[in-house]
Design an enzyme around this catalytic site. Sequence first.
Site, mmCIF file in Angstrom:
data_model
loop_
_atom_site.group_PDB
_atom_site.id
_atom_site.type_symbol
_atom_site.label_atom_id
_atom_site.label_comp_id
_atom_site.label_asym_id
_atom_site.label_seq_id
_atom_site.Cartn_x
_atom_site.Cartn_y
_atom_site.Cartn_z
ATOM 1 N N CYS A 96 0.848 -1.183 0.000
ATOM 2 C CA CYS A 96 0.000 0.000 0.000
ATOM 3 C C CYS A 96 0.886 1.236 0.000
ATOM 4 O O CYS A 96 2.084 1.144 0.229
ATOM 5 C CB CYS A 96 -0.945 0.020 1.199
ATOM 6 S SG CYS A 96 -2.411 1.033 0.827
ATOM 7 N N CYS A 143 -0.206 4.129 1.771
ATOM 8 C CA CYS A 143 -0.587 5.066 2.840
ATOM 9 C C CYS A 143 0.486 5.289 3.898
ATOM 10 O O CYS A 143 0.538 6.349 4.517
ATOM 11 C CB CYS A 143 -1.897 4.638 3.489
ATOM 12 S SG CYS A 143 -1.912 2.958 4.119
ATOM 13 N N CYS A 191 -4.171 5.941 0.501
ATOM 14 C CA CYS A 191 -3.616 4.714 -0.082
ATOM 15 C C CYS A 191 -3.241 4.869 -1.556
ATOM 16 O O CYS A 191 -2.745 3.928 -2.173
ATOM 17 C CB CYS A 191 -4.603 3.570 0.088
ATOM 18 S SG CYS A 191 -5.047 3.287 1.814
ATOM 19 N N LYS A 194 -12.277 -5.394 2.010
ATOM 20 C CA LYS A 194 -11.769 -4.568 3.106
ATOM 21 C C LYS A 194 -12.774 -3.463 3.368
ATOM 22 O O LYS A 194 -13.069 -2.660 2.487
ATOM 23 C CB LYS A 194 -10.420 -3.976 2.719
ATOM 24 C CG LYS A 194 -9.929 -2.937 3.707
ATOM 25 C CD LYS A 194 -8.525 -2.527 3.412
ATOM 26 C CE LYS A 194 -8.082 -1.429 4.350
ATOM 27 N NZ LYS A 194 -6.711 -1.028 4.068
ATOM 28 N N ARG A 244 -3.153 2.683 12.412
ATOM 29 C CA ARG A 244 -2.744 3.964 11.819
ATOM 30 C C ARG A 244 -1.815 4.709 12.763
ATOM 31 O O ARG A 244 -0.930 5.443 12.339
ATOM 32 C CB ARG A 244 -3.976 4.785 11.433
ATOM 33 C CG ARG A 244 -4.689 4.107 10.273
ATOM 34 C CD ARG A 244 -5.929 4.830 9.789
ATOM 35 N NE ARG A 244 -6.609 3.966 8.808
ATOM 36 C CZ ARG A 244 -7.823 4.177 8.326
ATOM 37 N NH1 ARG A 244 -8.487 5.249 8.715
ATOM 38 N NH2 ARG A 244 -8.347 3.341 7.459
ATOM 39 N N ARG A 299 -10.895 7.611 3.153
ATOM 40 C CA ARG A 299 -10.768 6.230 2.679
ATOM 41 C C ARG A 299 -12.106 5.588 2.359
ATOM 42 O O ARG A 299 -12.147 4.545 1.720
ATOM 43 C CB ARG A 299 -10.027 5.391 3.705
ATOM 44 C CG ARG A 299 -8.611 5.844 3.795
ATOM 45 C CD ARG A 299 -7.754 4.863 4.494
ATOM 46 N NE ARG A 299 -6.516 5.564 4.813
ATOM 47 C CZ ARG A 299 -5.513 5.057 5.471
ATOM 48 N NH1 ARG A 299 -5.586 3.834 5.884
ATOM 49 N NH2 ARG A 299 -4.443 5.755 5.697
ATOM 50 N N LYS A 301 -11.317 -8.397 5.829
ATOM 51 C CA LYS A 301 -10.823 -7.533 6.897
ATOM 52 C C LYS A 301 -11.795 -6.408 7.147
ATOM 53 O O LYS A 301 -12.239 -5.807 6.169
ATOM 54 C CB LYS A 301 -9.450 -7.034 6.437
ATOM 55 C CG LYS A 301 -8.987 -5.731 6.987
ATOM 56 C CD LYS A 301 -7.670 -5.388 6.388
ATOM 57 C CE LYS A 301 -7.338 -4.030 6.898
ATOM 58 N NZ LYS A 301 -6.425 -3.315 6.118
ATOM 59 N N SER A 351 -6.269 -4.303 14.088
ATOM 60 C CA SER A 351 -5.767 -3.669 15.302
ATOM 61 C C SER A 351 -6.880 -3.309 16.290
ATOM 62 O O SER A 351 -6.743 -3.536 17.489
ATOM 63 C CB SER A 351 -4.967 -2.423 14.931
ATOM 64 O OG SER A 351 -5.752 -1.537 14.154
ATOM 65 N N TYR A 400 -2.614 -10.419 15.615
ATOM 66 C CA TYR A 400 -1.599 -9.937 16.561
ATOM 67 C C TYR A 400 -1.467 -10.887 17.750
ATOM 68 O O TYR A 400 -0.553 -10.763 18.550
ATOM 69 C CB TYR A 400 -1.962 -8.521 17.033
ATOM 70 C CG TYR A 400 -2.036 -7.522 15.904
ATOM 71 C CD1 TYR A 400 -0.877 -6.965 15.365
ATOM 72 C CD2 TYR A 400 -3.264 -7.156 15.332
ATOM 73 C CE1 TYR A 400 -0.935 -6.064 14.303
ATOM 74 C CE2 TYR A 400 -3.339 -6.259 14.279
ATOM 75 C CZ TYR A 400 -2.168 -5.725 13.765
ATOM 76 O OH TYR A 400 -2.222 -4.843 12.706
HETATM 77 C C1 PBG Z 1 -2.830 -0.317 4.818
HETATM 78 C C2 PBG Z 1 -3.368 -1.285 5.821
HETATM 79 C C3 PBG Z 1 -4.132 -1.026 6.959
HETATM 80 C C4 PBG Z 1 -4.332 -2.232 7.596
HETATM 81 C C5 PBG Z 1 -3.695 -3.205 6.842
HETATM 82 N N1 PBG Z 1 -3.129 -2.600 5.751
HETATM 83 C C6 PBG Z 1 -4.622 0.252 7.495
HETATM 84 C C7 PBG Z 1 -5.674 1.002 6.839
HETATM 85 O O1 PBG Z 1 -6.199 0.631 5.794
HETATM 86 O O2 PBG Z 1 -5.946 2.063 7.380
HETATM 87 C C8 PBG Z 1 -5.086 -2.398 8.875
HETATM 88 C C9 PBG Z 1 -4.531 -3.373 9.824
HETATM 89 C C10 PBG Z 1 -4.982 -3.196 11.231
HETATM 90 O O3 PBG Z 1 -5.788 -2.306 11.586
HETATM 91 O O4 PBG Z 1 -4.521 -3.987 12.043
HETATM 92 N N2 PBG Z 1 -3.752 0.047 3.848
HETATM 93 ZN ZN ZN Z 2 -3.344 1.919 2.616
#
Ligand code: PBG
Ligand code: ZN
Length: 301
Positions: free
Chosen positions: A94, A96, A104, A171, A181, A193, A224, A251, A290
């Site tokens: 990605c 971002c 992104c 996603k 983030r 986003r 996800k 997360s 995690y």
């Molecule tokens: C990057 C990305 C993200 C996550 C995985 N790849 C963050 C987002 O899209 O803001 C999230 C993983 C997580 O929250 O543990 N695009």
């Molecule tokens: Zn991203």
Amino acid sequence: MLIYPLFITDDPDEETLVPSLPGQKRWGVRSVVPYVRSLVEKGLRSVILFGVPCKEGVKDPEGSAADDPEGPVIQAVKTLRKEFPDLFIMCDVCLCEYTSHGNCGVLREDGSIIRDKTVRRLAAVAVAYAKAGAHAVAPSDMIDGRIWEIKQGLIDNDLAHNTMLMSYSAKFSGNLYGPFRDAAGSVPSHGDRRAYQLPPVGRGLARRALQRDIEEGADSFIIKPSTFYLDIVSDAAEICRDYPIATYQVSGEYAMMHAAAEKGVVDLKSIAFEAAHGNLRAGANLLITYFTPEFLDWLDE
Ligand code: PBG
Ligand code: ZN
């Protein structure tokens, strides 16, 4: 089955706790080696790498640092391949973490995504990670057409036969990415986003995205977040019947379980297993979590 997310930064000796992500650290390319060794000794088989550039001035509007050959991800892939020949190494793809605006993709003045330019950048980044030795590349951007562009990039560079293309096809935008983030320093400064990630009500959109990514050449699929989206996991198990399906327990999910356990609402170990079993029951066969280091201990008890 267990894939462990690792945040790799550009100071080789860094080892810093991420405050909002209990027990998780930001690692340097050197300091991560003994840590990964301790996990491999307990049975760890796979990691997914996220780059966290911290040096002043490395971020720009196009995310140029994402495929910097001296950058954290490419350096970590090379080091981990050498140190741990049996470890399966995935790279999140990605922009971002590398863009000055934290989105992104590459943006127009009005904050919308320039699709063509973005997917070309993403394909270049994926090819660079694969060349460095990544076993799998996992684009998490959700920009239209990136799977086709990345697959074509891998084919053109004679990498498609030994690089797995794992698509974050489904996603969803929402409230569960906050701690990530924070960890990755990728809070968007402007733009939104929700323009490219799926709305939480979008079950049909997710089904179409899964179908489309099959057609564009994905080899595996990631859903996800995980536990709030188990209907989507079960849809993926049906639509992508012959493919490996991963869920990413993100997360926010992880942090919530920790917070609830701290409040005495749940028992951490039991809830972690209950969530994992829910994901597997819905049809996932790979879990990005995690909790991986804990599972390696708990499964041995
Ligand atoms: C990057 C990305 C993200 C996550 C995985 N790849 C963050 C987002 O899209 O803001 C999230 C993983 C997580 O929250 O543990 N695009
Ligand atoms: Zn991203």
